[in-house]
Design an enzyme around this catalytic site. Structure first.
Site, PDB file in Angstrom:
ATOM      1  N   CYS A 141     -32.104   0.004 -48.493  1.00 53.53           N
ATOM      2  CA  CYS A 141     -32.754   1.274 -48.838  1.00 53.53           C
ATOM      3  C   CYS A 141     -33.538   1.694 -47.598  1.00 53.53           C
ATOM      4  CB  CYS A 141     -33.608   1.166 -50.105  1.00 53.53           C
ATOM      5  SG  CYS A 141     -35.076   0.136 -49.986  1.00 53.53           S
ATOM      6  N   GLY A 142     -34.417   2.662 -47.721  1.00 54.00           N
ATOM      7  CA  GLY A 142     -35.110   3.135 -46.529  1.00 54.00           C
ATOM      8  C   GLY A 142     -35.915   2.031 -45.863  1.00 54.00           C
ATOM      9  N   HIS A 184     -33.725 -22.336 -45.979  1.00 59.92           N
ATOM     10  CA  HIS A 184     -34.762 -22.784 -46.914  1.00 59.92           C
ATOM     11  C   HIS A 184     -34.619 -22.196 -48.316  1.00 59.92           C
ATOM     12  CE1 HIS A 184     -37.945 -24.013 -43.667  1.00 59.92           C
ATOM     13  NE2 HIS A 184     -36.770 -24.572 -43.479  1.00 59.92           N
TER      14      HIS A 184
HETATM   15  C1  RB5 Z   1     -36.433   6.629 -50.578  1.00 62.94           C
HETATM   16  O1  RB5 Z   1     -37.021   7.705 -49.929  1.00 62.94           O
HETATM   17  C2  RB5 Z   1     -37.234   5.346 -50.301  1.00 62.94           C
HETATM   18  O2  RB5 Z   1     -38.379   5.336 -51.070  1.00 62.94           O
HETATM   19  C3  RB5 Z   1     -36.382   4.143 -50.586  1.00 62.94           C
HETATM   20  O3  RB5 Z   1     -35.233   4.193 -49.800  1.00 62.94           O
HETATM   21  C4  RB5 Z   1     -37.011   2.803 -50.287  1.00 62.94           C
HETATM   22  O4  RB5 Z   1     -37.577   2.783 -49.022  1.00 62.94           O
HETATM   23  C5  RB5 Z   1     -37.901   2.278 -51.315  1.00 62.94           C
HETATM   24  O5  RB5 Z   1     -38.440   1.169 -51.229  1.00 62.94           O
END
Ligand code: RB5
Length: 148
Positions: A71-72, A104
């Site tokens: 994710c981001g 680990h």
């Molecule tokens: C999306 O904008 C962002 O919040 C998501 O990709 C992530 O970083 C969340 O933890």
């Protein structure tokens, strides 16, 4: 070996880069990796828990041996994956951490932040995680306690 992959809009470009890389590699048995891509594959905003849990369920259910989520930041999707029993998803941002995640923690999933990780570092971390061996021993007890 089957590897499941999933990402939200903040991680799908890195997912696709790592996917292309994995498709060029051979596993320790000399076979290619089969990738199960659970999306997303577009920049439209989606919810990372849906994708993180889908990938984690594929690993927990044995449809894939390992999983990679993006994710981001890597934070949200790693939290989502770790809600699924049997999954040990490590959020990594260095080769050393990716190595330790296998040695680990016997991490069966890695998470990365698409906005904080270069494609080159992502490839190096995946390499380290795939090649490293789990140490077992005292770590077996601790891993068992995770699911206790
Ligand atoms: C999306 O904008 C962002 O919040 C998501 O990709 C992530 O970083 C969340 O933890």
């Amino acid at each position: 070996m089957i590897i499941a992959m999933a990402a939200d809009h903040g991680g799908f470009e890195l997912k696709n880069d790592v996917k292309k890389y994995l498709e060029t590699l051979k596993d320790s048995d000399g076979n290619g990796y089969k990738i199960v891509d659970l999306g997303t594959n577009a920049p439209e905003s989606v919810d990372y828990p849906i994708y993180g849990k889908a990938c984690a369920r594929a690993v927990a259910d044995g449809k894939a041996e390992l999983g990679l989520v993006f994710c981001g930041s890597g934070i949200g999707i790693s939290i989502a994956a770790n809600r699924i029993r049997g999954v040990r998803c490590a959020l990594v941002n260095s080769v050393e951490l990716a190595t330790l995640a296998k040695k680990h923690n016997n991490a069966n999933m890695l998470a990365m932040g698409g906005r904080f990780t270069s494609p080159e570092l992502a490839r190096q971390m995946v390499d380290a995680w795939l090649k490293e061996k789990y140490e077992g021993g005292r770590h077996n007890r601790r891993i068992a306690l995770l699911d206790d």
